[in-house]
Design a protein around this motif. Structure first.
Motif, PDB file in Angstrom:
ATOM      1  N   TYR A   1       0.668  -1.406 -17.250  1.00  0.00           N
ATOM      2  CA  TYR A   1       1.315  -0.848 -16.064  1.00  0.00           C
ATOM      3  C   TYR A   1       0.227  -0.327 -15.136  1.00  0.00           C
ATOM      4  CZ  TYR A   1       5.824  -0.765 -18.511  1.00  0.00           C
ATOM      5  OH  TYR A   1       6.972  -1.103 -19.167  1.00  0.00           O
ATOM      6  N   LYS A   2       0.354  -0.613 -13.851  1.00  0.00           N
ATOM      7  CA  LYS A   2      -0.562  -0.104 -12.830  1.00  0.00           C
ATOM      8  C   LYS A   2       0.258   0.586 -11.751  1.00  0.00           C
ATOM      9  CE  LYS A   2      -4.301  -1.687 -14.672  1.00  0.00           C
ATOM     10  NZ  LYS A   2      -5.355  -0.804 -15.134  1.00  0.00           N
ATOM     11  N   VAL A   3      -0.322   1.624 -11.156  1.00  0.00           N
ATOM     12  CA  VAL A   3       0.394   2.413 -10.157  1.00  0.00           C
ATOM     13  C   VAL A   3      -0.442   2.499  -8.882  1.00  0.00           C
ATOM     14  CG1 VAL A   3       1.454   4.652  -9.659  1.00  0.00           C
ATOM     15  CG2 VAL A   3       1.434   3.778 -12.010  1.00  0.00           C
ATOM     16  N   PRO A   4       0.095   2.022  -7.748  1.00  0.00           N
ATOM     17  CA  PRO A   4      -0.623   2.169  -6.482  1.00  0.00           C
ATOM     18  C   PRO A   4      -0.745   3.649  -6.087  1.00  0.00           C
ATOM     19  CG  PRO A   4       1.105   0.503  -6.315  1.00  0.00           C
ATOM     20  CD  PRO A   4       1.312   1.231  -7.608  1.00  0.00           C
ATOM     21  N   VAL A   5      -1.942   4.047  -5.763  1.00  0.00           N
ATOM     22  CA  VAL A   5      -2.188   5.440  -5.386  1.00  0.00           C
ATOM     23  C   VAL A   5      -1.458   5.791  -4.095  1.00  0.00           C
ATOM     24  CG1 VAL A   5      -3.991   7.095  -4.728  1.00  0.00           C
ATOM     25  CG2 VAL A   5      -4.351   5.551  -6.663  1.00  0.00           C
ATOM     26  N   ALA A   6      -1.266   4.826  -3.201  1.00  0.00           N
ATOM     27  CA  ALA A   6      -0.529   5.092  -1.958  1.00  0.00           C
ATOM     28  C   ALA A   6       0.884   5.575  -2.267  1.00  0.00           C
ATOM     29  CB  ALA A   6      -0.484   3.840  -1.089  1.00  0.00           C
ATOM     30  N   GLY A   7       1.503   5.040  -3.309  1.00  0.00           N
ATOM     31  CA  GLY A   7       2.842   5.489  -3.703  1.00  0.00           C
ATOM     32  C   GLY A   7       2.842   6.926  -4.190  1.00  0.00           C
ATOM     33  N   ILE A   8       1.793   7.289  -4.921  1.00  0.00           N
ATOM     34  CA  ILE A   8       1.670   8.674  -5.395  1.00  0.00           C
ATOM     35  C   ILE A   8       1.542   9.608  -4.203  1.00  0.00           C
ATOM     36  CG2 ILE A   8       0.217  10.290  -6.689  1.00  0.00           C
ATOM     37  CD1 ILE A   8      -0.577   7.892  -8.494  1.00  0.00           C
ATOM     38  N   LEU A   9       0.664   9.255  -3.276  1.00  0.00           N
ATOM     39  CA  LEU A   9       0.450  10.100  -2.093  1.00  0.00           C
ATOM     40  C   LEU A   9       1.727  10.238  -1.277  1.00  0.00           C
ATOM     41  CD1 LEU A   9      -3.025   8.680  -1.042  1.00  0.00           C
ATOM     42  CD2 LEU A   9      -2.572  10.974  -1.952  1.00  0.00           C
ATOM     43  N   THR A  10       2.429   9.141  -1.080  1.00  0.00           N
ATOM     44  CA  THR A  10       3.665   9.167  -0.300  1.00  0.00           C
ATOM     45  C   THR A  10       4.717  10.042  -0.962  1.00  0.00           C
ATOM     46  OG1 THR A  10       3.203   6.973   0.574  1.00  0.00           O
ATOM     47  CG2 THR A  10       5.485   7.736   0.708  1.00  0.00           C
ATOM     48  N   THR A  11       4.861   9.913  -2.267  1.00  0.00           N
ATOM     49  CA  THR A  11       5.837  10.721  -3.002  1.00  0.00           C
ATOM     50  C   THR A  11       5.518  12.210  -2.908  1.00  0.00           C
ATOM     51  OG1 THR A  11       6.291   8.905  -4.518  1.00  0.00           O
ATOM     52  CG2 THR A  11       6.874  11.109  -5.277  1.00  0.00           C
ATOM     53  N   LEU A  12       4.247  12.526  -2.849  1.00  0.00           N
ATOM     54  CA  LEU A  12       3.826  13.927  -2.733  1.00  0.00           C
ATOM     55  C   LEU A  12       3.837  14.427  -1.293  1.00  0.00           C
ATOM     56  CD1 LEU A  12       0.877  13.904  -5.287  1.00  0.00           C
ATOM     57  CD2 LEU A  12       3.181  14.842  -5.610  1.00  0.00           C
ATOM     58  N   GLY A  13       4.276  13.567  -0.363  1.00  0.00           N
ATOM     59  CA  GLY A  13       4.360  13.981   1.037  1.00  0.00           C
ATOM     60  C   GLY A  13       3.040  13.912   1.769  1.00  0.00           C
ATOM     61  N   LEU A  14       2.089  13.143   1.234  1.00  0.00           N
ATOM     62  CA  LEU A  14       0.778  12.996   1.859  1.00  0.00           C
ATOM     63  C   LEU A  14       0.686  11.611   2.480  1.00  0.00           C
ATOM     64  CD1 LEU A  14      -1.261  14.456  -1.120  1.00  0.00           C
ATOM     65  CD2 LEU A  14      -0.615  15.653   0.980  1.00  0.00           C
ATOM     66  N   GLN A  15      -0.072  11.497   3.543  1.00  0.00           N
ATOM     67  CA  GLN A  15      -0.249  10.202   4.206  1.00  0.00           C
ATOM     68  C   GLN A  15      -1.229   9.351   3.416  1.00  0.00           C
ATOM     69  OE1 GLN A  15       1.219   8.864   6.971  1.00  0.00           O
ATOM     70  NE2 GLN A  15       2.584  10.618   6.824  1.00  0.00           N
ATOM     71  N   PRO A  16      -0.898   8.068   3.193  1.00  0.00           N
ATOM     72  CA  PRO A  16      -1.888   7.170   2.581  1.00  0.00           C
ATOM     73  C   PRO A  16      -3.108   7.068   3.483  1.00  0.00           C
ATOM     74  CG  PRO A  16       0.293   6.180   2.524  1.00  0.00           C
ATOM     75  CD  PRO A  16       0.377   7.412   3.383  1.00  0.00           C
ATOM     76  N   ALA A  17      -4.197   6.577   2.951  1.00  0.00           N
ATOM     77  CA  ALA A  17      -5.447   6.455   3.706  1.00  0.00           C
ATOM     78  C   ALA A  17      -5.233   5.633   4.967  1.00  0.00           C
ATOM     79  CB  ALA A  17      -6.522   5.814   2.838  1.00  0.00           C
ATOM     80  N   THR A  18      -5.969   5.965   6.022  1.00  0.00           N
ATOM     81  CA  THR A  18      -5.825   5.260   7.291  1.00  0.00           C
ATOM     82  C   THR A  18      -6.332   3.834   7.208  1.00  0.00           C
ATOM     83  OG1 THR A  18      -7.946   6.126   8.038  1.00  0.00           O
ATOM     84  CG2 THR A  18      -5.965   7.349   8.686  1.00  0.00           C
ATOM     85  N   GLY A  19      -7.116   3.499   6.217  1.00  0.00           N
ATOM     86  CA  GLY A  19      -7.647   2.154   6.070  1.00  0.00           C
ATOM     87  C   GLY A  19      -6.765   1.253   5.229  1.00  0.00           C
ATOM     88  N   ASP A  20      -5.510   1.628   5.017  1.00  0.00           N
ATOM     89  CA  ASP A  20      -4.609   0.794   4.232  1.00  0.00           C
ATOM     90  C   ASP A  20      -4.480  -0.584   4.858  1.00  0.00           C
ATOM     91  OD1 ASP A  20      -2.082   3.078   2.924  1.00  0.00           O
ATOM     92  OD2 ASP A  20      -4.169   2.759   2.415  1.00  0.00           O
ATOM     93  N   LEU A  21      -4.202  -1.582   4.029  1.00  0.00           N
ATOM     94  CA  LEU A  21      -4.074  -2.947   4.516  1.00  0.00           C
ATOM     95  C   LEU A  21      -2.801  -3.172   5.299  1.00  0.00           C
ATOM     96  CD1 LEU A  21      -5.329  -4.857   1.370  1.00  0.00           C
ATOM     97  CD2 LEU A  21      -6.591  -4.318   3.453  1.00  0.00           C
ATOM     98  N   THR A  22      -1.814  -2.298   5.137  1.00  0.00           N
ATOM     99  CA  THR A  22      -0.551  -2.441   5.847  1.00  0.00           C
ATOM    100  C   THR A  22      -0.300  -1.197   6.695  1.00  0.00           C
ATOM    101  OG1 THR A  22       0.592  -1.566   3.931  1.00  0.00           O
ATOM    102  CG2 THR A  22       0.526  -3.947   4.154  1.00  0.00           C
TER     103      THR A  22
END
Length: 121
Positions: free
Chosen positions: A70-91
């Motif tokens: 199992y792998k977990v995208p860190v962007a999902g963790i950040l979003t769930t915690l109410g934090l913005q994913p990194a500005t350099g995201d691919l999407t």
């Protein structure tokens, strides 16, 4: 230590197994993807419970099954915690959809018939 010396992000559920606090910076330092036990520790979950929740589809964030792991995208963790994913995201926010096919250009597809019926130039 007085109450104003306490980090507001430090709660019992944000402590890692090594006793460290899961701060925003520490979560971002995990990279783009982390393993399930680490993601579980961010949410204060033990290893067994993390795997059980992933197996049943109830883990707090989306989980990717890669083979037997199992792998977990860190962007999902950040979003769930109410934090913005990194500005350099691919999407970036303006292109969250895969429905932008007009932007995709393709060359002529390769010959998949092994040259049968192919005309010489």
């Amino acid at each position: 230590m007085t109450s104003h010396d306490i980090d507001p992000t430090e709660t019992p559920n944000t402590r890692g197994s090594d006793g460290g606090v899961w701060t925003e910076g520490r979560i971002r330092a995990l990279g783009a993807i982390t393993d399930l036990p680490t993601a579980g520790r961010v949410f204060g979950l033990g290893r067994a419970l993390s795997y059980e929740l992933a197996r049943t589809g109830d883990f707090p964030v989306p989980v990717l099954r890669v083979g037997s792991r199992y792998k977990v995208p860190v962007a999902g963790i950040l979003t769930t915690l109410g934090l913005q994913p990194a500005t350099g995201d691919l999407t970036p926010d303006t292109k969250r959809s895969v429905d932008h096919h007009e932007a995709i250009r393709s060359i002529t597809p390769p010959d998949t018939h092994g040259g049968v019926g192919k005309k010489e130039p």
